[in-house]
Write a protein that holds these residues in place. Structure first.
Motif, short mmCIF file in Angstrom:
data_model
loop_
_atom_site.label_atom_id
_atom_site.label_comp_id
_atom_site.label_asym_id
_atom_site.label_seq_id
_atom_site.Cartn_x
_atom_site.Cartn_y
_atom_site.Cartn_z
N ASP A 1 2.80 -14.20 -4.93
CA ASP A 1 2.35 -14.61 -6.26
C ASP A 1 1.52 -15.87 -6.20
O ASP A 1 0.45 -15.97 -6.82
CB ASP A 1 3.57 -14.85 -7.17
N GLU B 1 9.29 -17.37 -13.85
CA GLU B 1 8.86 -16.23 -14.65
C GLU B 1 8.43 -16.67 -16.05
O GLU B 1 7.40 -16.20 -16.58
CB GLU B 1 9.99 -15.20 -14.75
N ARG B 2 9.18 -17.57 -16.66
CA ARG B 2 8.85 -18.01 -18.03
C ARG B 2 7.57 -18.83 -18.06
O ARG B 2 6.75 -18.70 -18.97
CB ARG B 2 10.02 -18.78 -18.61
N ARG C 1 8.01 -15.27 -3.34
CA ARG C 1 7.14 -16.07 -4.19
C ARG C 1 5.78 -16.36 -3.57
O ARG C 1 4.82 -16.62 -4.28
CB ARG C 1 7.83 -17.40 -4.52
N LYS D 1 1.03 -22.47 -13.25
CA LYS D 1 1.88 -21.49 -12.56
C LYS D 1 2.12 -21.88 -11.11
O LYS D 1 3.25 -21.82 -10.62
CB LYS D 1 1.24 -20.10 -12.64
N ARG E 1 4.69 -16.32 -17.72
CA ARG E 1 4.39 -15.61 -18.96
C ARG E 1 3.67 -16.51 -19.95
O ARG E 1 2.71 -16.08 -20.61
CB ARG E 1 5.69 -15.09 -19.59
N SER F 1 5.83 -23.21 -9.82
CA SER F 1 6.51 -22.35 -8.84
C SER F 1 6.90 -23.15 -7.60
O SER F 1 8.03 -23.07 -7.12
CB SER F 1 5.58 -21.19 -8.46
N ASP G 1 14.08 -17.74 -13.05
CA ASP G 1 13.76 -17.56 -14.46
C ASP G 1 12.72 -18.58 -14.92
O ASP G 1 11.83 -18.29 -15.72
CB ASP G 1 15.03 -17.69 -15.29
#
Length: 402
Positions: A225, A60-61, A222, A86, A64, A90, A57
């Protein structure tokens, strides 16, 4: 078209296709390992699951929020920083959440969330996103609150108080310096706190293998991404926009169509325009060739870094599994020795008691056997004796009457 221009055109197209293929193939990477094994105690297992769910989570947050920042600006440096955020978040959150000890994973994840809040509020990252800095700060604060709430749910009150102090001291002492989020290890401080609190425990090898499965699964989900974000960052920093290449190729096709039509009516003018187009395309291809070369070189460096990280993860996982296997063998040997000692002790304790009980059972069996023999032999004899007496008495009574 001259051979030189044509070959340069081929190189540019190959470079573009290579970059696109790198991004597309990134989504095909999948690493899975399905190994079942004995689970941790229920409380630790729930702590591990919720910590890793929080990490997913978290990523993802952050993604975004970073996309929101990038969409709201035309500043290249801000958009590059959003991509770096990001990538760094991550990598760091995944490393923290996928530690083998559930409590350490929770504490390390919690500490990183608090560090990131400090970084955007008052540290080196307080001005990275310009007018949209508040978006990053709000996201970091919310994630830090959620990490604290997770610790409250999953840790005992006494353990929670110790770890809250540990996280606070660590985050105040170890400040993040940039968006790569390189961090000093918190594990030594945590292990010292645990050593003061309880004896060291050892997990078993099947649990280590199940943990390895989770680690490979999260890396497989992951890595695409992160690879895409790193490629986007490399292209953004190179100054190349994909629309520029598409526009140039489209214009080149349109000019060729016009030249083809013009050559049928005015060949000389068509040759002049072709020469001018060749010169223009040569300059454009030289520029694209140079900038795409730089971009692809950066992508090669990122790929080498990724391969190095995966190899380091594999070596660390092999060492962990071997260590846990040795611990399992030692634990089994200790349990076997303990069982043998228990069996010997029980045998010594129960031996005399069993012999006494056996003697009592044998005596009772002999007594019952004797009674049975008496009944089998005595009853017929007694019956015959009583019948004989009765016949004798009848005979005597008959003689007296006569």
């Amino acid at each position: 078209m001259s051979p030189t221009v044509f070959h340069r055109f081929q190189r540019v197209c190959a470079a573009a296709l290579g970059a696109v293929s790198t991004l597309a193939l990134g989504g095909c990477i999948s690493l899975t390992l399905d190994v079942s094994g004995e689970k941790l105690p229920p409380e630790q297992q729930r702590a591990r699951i919720e910590t890793r769910q929080y990490a997913a989570d978290f990523i993802e947050r952050v993604a975004r929020a970073a996309d929101l920042i990038a969409d709201g600006t035309e500043d290249t440096s801000v958009r590059a920083n959003a991509l770096r955020w990001k990538i760094g978040a991550s990598t760091a959150s995944r490393r923290a959440a996928y530690r083998s000890e559930p409590e350490l994973a929770l504490v390390d994840t919690w500490a990183f969330a608090v560090q990131m809040e400090y970084f955007f509020a008052e540290g080196a990252g307080r001005a990275l996103f310009g007018s949209q800095q508040q978006v990053a700060l709000d996201t970091a604060r919310a994630l830090a609150r959620d990490a604290d709430a997770l610790a409250v749910r999953r840790l005992d009150p006494a353990v929670l108080a110790d770890n809250r102090q540990l996280v606070s001291d660590y985050a105040a002492r170890e400040r993040l310096s940039d968006l790569s989020f390189e961090r000093a290890p918190i594990a030594p401080s945590w292990r010292e706190a645990v050593a003061r609190r309880l004896a060291k425990s050892v997990s078993v090898a099947p649990e280590a293998l199940a943990d390895a499965s989770d680690r490979l699964d999260i890396y497989g989900r992951r890595i695409p991404d992160e690879l895409r974000w790193r490629a986007e960052l490399a292209i953004l920093e190179s100054g190349i926009r994909p629309a520029d290449l598409s526009h140039a190729l489209k214009r080149f096709e349109e000019e060729l169509a016009k030249l083809s039509a013009l050559a049928q009516t005015q060949p000389e003018l068509a040759m002049q325009r072709l020469a001018a187009l060749q010169a223009e395309m040569t300059r454009a291809f030289d520029s694209f060739d140079r900038r795409w070369g730089q971009t692809l070189a950066m992508l090669q460096v990122e790929r080498a870094t990724l391969v190095k990280d995966l190899e380091a993860m594999r070596v660390a996982m092999d060492a962990t599994i071997q260590r846990e296997r040795n611990a399992l063998y030692a634990a089994i040997s200790a349990e076997r020795a303990a069982l043998a000692a228990d069996a010997t002790r029980i045998g010594k304790e129960l031996g005399p008691l069993l012999m006494d009980k056996l003697g009592e059972v044998v005596n009772e069996a002999l007594l019952l056997l004797c009674l049975l023999v008496l009944l089998l032999i005595g009853l017929p004899f007694l019956s015959g004796f009583i019948a004989g007496r009765m016949l004798t008495r009848r005979s005597q009574a008959a003689g007296t009457n006569h």
